[in-house]
Design a protein around this motif. Sequence first.
Motif, PDB file in Angstrom:
ATOM      1  N   PRO A  43     -14.830  74.172  28.350  1.00  0.00           N
ATOM      2  CA  PRO A  43     -14.259  72.857  28.045  1.00  0.00           C
ATOM      3  C   PRO A  43     -14.217  72.638  26.528  1.00  0.00           C
ATOM      4  N   ALA A  44     -13.184  71.959  26.059  1.00  0.00           N
ATOM      5  CA  ALA A  44     -13.065  71.642  24.629  1.00  0.00           C
ATOM      6  C   ALA A  44     -14.067  70.538  24.316  1.00  0.00           C
ATOM      7  N   LYS A  45     -15.188  70.953  23.817  1.00  0.00           N
ATOM      8  CA  LYS A  45     -16.283  70.023  23.557  1.00  0.00           C
ATOM      9  C   LYS A  45     -16.820  70.277  22.152  1.00  0.00           C
ATOM     10  N   ALA A  46     -16.978  69.213  21.402  1.00  0.00           N
ATOM     11  CA  ALA A  46     -17.475  69.332  20.031  1.00  0.00           C
ATOM     12  C   ALA A  46     -18.990  69.275  19.996  1.00  0.00           C
ATOM     13  N   LYS A  47     -19.533  69.944  18.991  1.00  0.00           N
ATOM     14  CA  LYS A  47     -20.961  69.874  18.667  1.00  0.00           C
ATOM     15  C   LYS A  47     -21.022  69.351  17.236  1.00  0.00           C
ATOM     16  N   VAL A  48     -21.829  68.357  16.993  1.00  0.00           N
ATOM     17  CA  VAL A  48     -21.892  67.740  15.668  1.00  0.00           C
ATOM     18  C   VAL A  48     -22.077  68.809  14.597  1.00  0.00           C
ATOM     19  N   CYS A  49     -21.231  68.724  13.578  1.00  0.00           N
ATOM     20  CA  CYS A  49     -21.284  69.647  12.444  1.00  0.00           C
ATOM     21  C   CYS A  49     -21.869  68.897  11.249  1.00  0.00           C
ATOM     22  N   PRO A  50     -23.193  68.978  11.054  1.00  0.00           N
ATOM     23  CA  PRO A  50     -23.806  68.250   9.947  1.00  0.00           C
ATOM     24  C   PRO A  50     -23.312  68.701   8.576  1.00  0.00           C
ATOM     25  N   ALA A  51     -22.943  69.967   8.463  1.00  0.00           N
ATOM     26  CA  ALA A  51     -22.476  70.468   7.161  1.00  0.00           C
ATOM     27  C   ALA A  51     -21.194  69.763   6.745  1.00  0.00           C
ATOM     28  N   MET A  52     -20.220  69.686   7.649  1.00  0.00           N
ATOM     29  CA  MET A  52     -18.960  69.014   7.318  1.00  0.00           C
ATOM     30  C   MET A  52     -19.198  67.528   7.104  1.00  0.00           C
ATOM     31  N   LYS A  53     -20.051  66.961   7.906  1.00  0.00           N
ATOM     32  CA  LYS A  53     -20.385  65.543   7.751  1.00  0.00           C
ATOM     33  C   LYS A  53     -20.904  65.287   6.334  1.00  0.00           C
ATOM     34  N   GLY A  54     -21.789  66.155   5.861  1.00  0.00           N
ATOM     35  CA  GLY A  54     -22.347  66.021   4.519  1.00  0.00           C
ATOM     36  C   GLY A  54     -21.306  66.228   3.433  1.00  0.00           C
ATOM     37  N   LEU A  55     -20.450  67.223   3.609  1.00  0.00           N
ATOM     38  CA  LEU A  55     -19.402  67.483   2.617  1.00  0.00           C
ATOM     39  C   LEU A  55     -18.442  66.303   2.509  1.00  0.00           C
ATOM     40  N   ILE A  56     -18.079  65.740   3.642  1.00  0.00           N
ATOM     41  CA  ILE A  56     -17.174  64.586   3.640  1.00  0.00           C
ATOM     42  C   ILE A  56     -17.865  63.374   3.023  1.00  0.00           C
ATOM     43  N   GLU A  57     -19.117  63.170   3.370  1.00  0.00           N
ATOM     44  CA  GLU A  57     -19.875  62.043   2.814  1.00  0.00           C
ATOM     45  C   GLU A  57     -19.976  62.167   1.293  1.00  0.00           C
ATOM     46  N   GLU A  58     -20.253  63.364   0.817  1.00  0.00           N
ATOM     47  CA  GLU A  58     -20.343  63.597  -0.624  1.00  0.00           C
ATOM     48  C   GLU A  58     -19.000  63.288  -1.301  1.00  0.00           C
ATOM     49  N   GLY A  59     -17.921  63.721  -0.687  1.00  0.00           N
ATOM     50  CA  GLY A  59     -16.591  63.439  -1.236  1.00  0.00           C
ATOM     51  C   GLY A  59     -16.259  61.959  -1.208  1.00  0.00           C
ATOM     52  N   SER A  60     -16.711  61.263  -0.193  1.00  0.00           N
ATOM     53  CA  SER A  60     -16.438  59.826  -0.070  1.00  0.00           C
ATOM     54  C   SER A  60     -17.120  59.031  -1.171  1.00  0.00           C
ATOM     55  N   GLU A  61     -18.274  59.497  -1.598  1.00  0.00           N
ATOM     56  CA  GLU A  61     -18.988  58.813  -2.679  1.00  0.00           C
ATOM     57  C   GLU A  61     -18.138  58.771  -3.943  1.00  0.00           C
ATOM     58  N   ALA A  62     -17.462  59.850  -4.236  1.00  0.00           N
ATOM     59  CA  ALA A  62     -16.606  59.902  -5.425  1.00  0.00           C
ATOM     60  C   ALA A  62     -15.462  58.897  -5.316  1.00  0.00           C
ATOM     61  N   LEU A  63     -14.934  58.707  -4.114  1.00  0.00           N
ATOM     62  CA  LEU A  63     -13.817  57.785  -3.923  1.00  0.00           C
ATOM     63  C   LEU A  63     -14.251  56.339  -4.140  1.00  0.00           C
ATOM     64  N   GLU A  64     -15.491  56.045  -3.827  1.00  0.00           N
ATOM     65  CA  GLU A  64     -15.986  54.678  -3.952  1.00  0.00           C
ATOM     66  C   GLU A  64     -16.409  54.325  -5.379  1.00  0.00           C
TER      67      GLU A  64
END
Length: 163
Positions: free
Chosen positions: A68-89
Amino acid sequence: MSTESLKELLIDEIKDLYHAEKQLVKALPKMAKAAQDENLKAGLTAHLEETKEHVARLEEIFKLLDEPAKAKVCPAMKGLIEEGSEALEEKEKSAVRDAQIIGSAQRIEHYEIAAYGTVRALARTLGENEVAKILQTTLDEEGAADKKLTAVAAVVNKTALAE
């Protein structure tokens, strides 16, 4: 969770990538909107469309593996996106902020290149040649996206230096 077999590891890694790509589908429009440079905006928007295709390819891989197409939380991508979001703010639109966006995007691309390369190698080892072929297509696109970001950075960084 302990991985009992290489195939279980492959499936686990694909679930991780599936979550990572789905996170990117949400993050890329924000990055594009925050960018000032038109080439950067266009590149991020084009990569959003590719990323949607990456999600569809991973769903195809799940079918090929009879999973089944089921996701598993990817903490690495979550962190990379969060880090990038900080710059935008933190800053108003400028070439310096564009340089930060490019840096964040390239860190994401490098993570994806490593992840897709690993998963492709697992698929090849398991004799999952169709899966490996699909993963290679995505891996090639991730590499091309990274090269485009490098080209845009060459211009953006010079502009940022002049600001």
